[in-house]
Scaffold this motif. Structure first.
Motif, PDB file in Angstrom:
ATOM      1  N   VAL A  62     -99.204 -36.551  39.014  1.00  0.00           N
ATOM      2  CA  VAL A  62     -98.072 -36.692  38.403  1.00  0.00           C
ATOM      3  C   VAL A  62     -96.683 -37.120  39.551  1.00  0.00           C
ATOM      4  N   ILE A 100     -91.051 -36.919  35.415  1.00  0.00           N
ATOM      5  CA  ILE A 100     -91.493 -36.865  33.949  1.00  0.00           C
ATOM      6  C   ILE A 100     -90.576 -37.861  33.548  1.00  0.00           C
ATOM      7  N   SER A 101     -90.741 -38.244  31.753  1.00  0.00           N
ATOM      8  CA  SER A 101     -90.426 -39.591  31.220  1.00  0.00           C
ATOM      9  C   SER A 101     -88.719 -38.908  30.765  1.00  0.00           C
ATOM     10  N   ALA A 151     -90.000 -36.894  27.341  1.00  0.00           N
ATOM     11  CA  ALA A 151     -90.616 -35.525  27.528  1.00  0.00           C
ATOM     12  C   ALA A 151     -89.330 -34.386  28.553  1.00  0.00           C
ATOM     13  N   ALA A 204     -99.495 -29.994  31.104  1.00  0.00           N
ATOM     14  CA  ALA A 204     -99.039 -32.046  31.074  1.00  0.00           C
ATOM     15  C   ALA A 204     -99.727 -32.906  31.920  1.00  0.00           C
ATOM     16  N   CYS A 205     -99.907 -32.308  33.267  1.00  0.00           N
ATOM     17  CA  CYS A 205    -100.065 -32.803  34.595  1.00  0.00           C
ATOM     18  C   CYS A 205    -101.850 -32.984  34.146  1.00  0.00           C
ATOM     19  N   ALA A 240    -101.826 -36.520  31.469  1.00  0.00           N
ATOM     20  CA  ALA A 240    -101.040 -37.376  31.508  1.00  0.00           C
ATOM     21  C   ALA A 240    -102.271 -38.219  31.854  1.00  0.00           C
ATOM     22  N   GLU A 241    -102.424 -39.587  32.009  1.00  0.00           N
ATOM     23  CA  GLU A 241    -103.130 -40.556  32.194  1.00  0.00           C
ATOM     24  C   GLU A 241    -102.527 -41.314  33.728  1.00  0.00           C
ATOM     25  N   ASP A 285     -99.404 -41.636  36.571  1.00  0.00           N
ATOM     26  CA  ASP A 285     -98.079 -40.639  37.398  1.00  0.00           C
ATOM     27  C   ASP A 285     -97.134 -40.441  36.607  1.00  0.00           C
ATOM     28  N   ILE A 301     -95.240 -38.456  33.777  1.00  0.00           N
ATOM     29  CA  ILE A 301     -95.584 -37.135  32.305  1.00  0.00           C
ATOM     30  C   ILE A 301     -94.788 -37.694  30.876  1.00  0.00           C
ATOM     31  N   GLU A 302     -95.550 -38.114  29.916  1.00  0.00           N
ATOM     32  CA  GLU A 302     -94.847 -38.379  29.178  1.00  0.00           C
ATOM     33  C   GLU A 302     -94.775 -37.899  27.371  1.00  0.00           C
ATOM     34  N   ASP A 331     -98.298 -35.841  26.358  1.00  0.00           N
ATOM     35  CA  ASP A 331     -99.001 -35.331  27.209  1.00  0.00           C
ATOM     36  C   ASP A 331     -98.281 -33.279  27.043  1.00  0.00           C
TER      37      ASP A 331
END
Length: 453
Positions: free
Chosen positions: A337, A340-341, A344, A367-368, A371-372, A374, A376-377, A380
């Motif tokens: 990751v 961070i979005s 988030a 969160a890492c 996360a699916e 790279d 962090i949404e 997550d």
């Protein structure tokens, strides 16, 4: 004084080396590998002069066992001319260098000095490789808020002094990190940093852990054992959760700090105290003193200078720096990751972090893992954080627009009033949050008539 361990199967070599080095170092010598290993388990050595073959035992095997006990031990192999190929193998296994017998005493001290300098440099590099150094960092601590800058300034003044220090703050604020920063930024960095959690060790064992004991001092004391004070040498002894130390042991600690001497259990011979003491607590020790749970004289002996670590909710402007720091740490540990979005980030900036730095680190790590990609949404993040901040995440208004039309004096007055209220009128905490001196705060309280009834 640096400690050197000598292991050779010839008594004459042990004796001559001990005689040659004892004026410069604290030296222990033996012909028995088992004895050398036992000594290493009991206390720290800086360097070992190790024979490549000790009465049929492989020096390489002994080297590897020593390194498993003390990773930073510097080992110099002593070898006969015909064993140089094996000596090179020993270097590959972690030895610093090798010397051929018969040893040239005139060059031995120079080689040992070089080896010890190499050890010190390695310790420094290893520490700094784990911690980032940049504009808003001090020996691994991040922050640009006035409160954290004040912490940095205090550490800079204290780093080379022998003064006892008390670090206080809520659980999870990084008190041990402060102690490490003092140690590794100052002139004690070439000596050990030793930490002891006073709340984690049973009362009947804590005294022995602190001061050490002699063989036979009590049931089960089958060998001499140095305490944390002795192990720290001229370095730093960090006493975490000092407020949980039993009241009886507090009296013994006070005496050690006053007399600058440590007496192991079962001994009548005091040893000079050389280590610096840094204590930490998340308790109000003044209140503990008032209730008879902490000695007042020990409190003042420890609290020569104090360092206050603010909780994260009071230094929100530092949160992006903490996010960046822990994201970089997690990337080094193998997490993919990188960002961070925005959604988030809004939620994380609004959260109070009752567990402080420790909780923030755990949240980011979790969160890492969730996360699916790279990034962090918002989804997550842990559920409790999402639940608390759902409305804040979706809020689009700018809170500062509510201040339009007010003068700066009116805004300042309201900010000071609300901050005082949030801190129950505590002026020092309020001044720290606002980034001004207590005197400056007092002047503003008088100016705006904010005296509490």
């Amino acid at each position: 004084m640096e400690r050197i361990l000598i292991l050779d199967d010839e008594i004459s070599i042990c004796t001559s080396l001990e005689f040659a080095l004892e004026d410069h170092y604290e030296v222990k010598a033996t012909t028995e590998p088992e004895q050398a290993i036992e000594w290493l388990k009991e206390s720290r050595f800086h360097l070992c002069l190790l024979d490549l073959r000790i009465d049929g035992v492989s020096g390489i095997d002994v080297l590897q066992e020593m390194k498993s006990i003390q990773k930073d031990l510097v080992v110099i192999i002593m070898t006969a001319y015909g064993s140089i190929a094996t000596s090179v193998e020993a270097i590959k296994k972690g030895a610093y260098t090798y010397l051929t017998k018969p040893l040239q005493m005139e060059g031995l001290l120079s080689i040992i000095d070089q080896a010890l300098e190499y050890q010190e440099l390695n310790q420094r590099v290893e520490y700094l490789s784990q911690e980032l150094e940049e504009k808003y960092r001090y020996e691994g601590i991040v922050g640009k808020s006035p409160q954290m800058k004040k912490v940095f300034e205090t550490l800079d003044k204290l780093k080379d002094l022998d003064t006892n220090v008390l670090v206080y703050g809520e659980s999870g604020t990084g008190k041990e990190l402060i102690a490490k920063a003092l140690h590794y930024s100052g002139n004690r960095k070439k000596y050990p940093f030793v930490a002891l959690n006073c709340a984690a060790i049973p009362e009947n064992l804590l005294e022995s852990e602190l001061f050490g004991h002699k063989k036979g001092a009590f049931s089960g004391a089958v060998t001499d054992k140095p305490g944390k004070f002795q192990y720290a040498e001229q370095g730093t002894l960090f006493l975490d959760e000092i407020g949980d130390m039993p009241i009886g042991l507090q009296a013994k600690l006070l005496r050690v700090l006053q007399e600058k001497e440590v007496t192991p259990l079962g001994s009548n011979k005091p040893e000079v105290l050389k280590a610096r003491v840094v204590a930490a607590t998340n308790q109000d020790l003044k209140e503990a003193v008032e209730h008879g749970k902490f000695r007042e004289d020990l409190y003042y002996r420890l609290n020569v200078v104090n360092v206050f670590l603010p909780p994260l909710r009071e230094i929100r402007q530092d949160l992006p720096l903490f996010f960046q720091h822990f994201m970089e740490v997690l990337q080094k540990e193998g997490h993919q990751v990188k960002k961070i979005s925005e959604e988030a980030m809004k939620s994380m900036l609004a959260y109070d972090y009752p567990g402080n730095i420790r909780e923030l680190s755990n949240i980011l790590e979790a969160a890492c893992v969730m996360a699916e990609g790279d990034i962090i949404e918002w989804q997550d993040l842990p559920e409790n954080l999402r639940q608390q901040n759902t409305d804040l995440v979706s809020k689009k208004t700018n809170p500062f627009k509510q201040l339009v039309g007010f003068s700066l004096e009116e805004i300042e007055k309201q900010v000071i009033f609300e901050t005082l209220q949030s801190q129950n009128g505590h002026r020092k905490k309020t001044a720290d949050i606002l980034g001004i001196s207590e005197r400056g705060l007092r002047n503003k309280i008088n100016r705006y008539g904010l005296h509490q009834s």
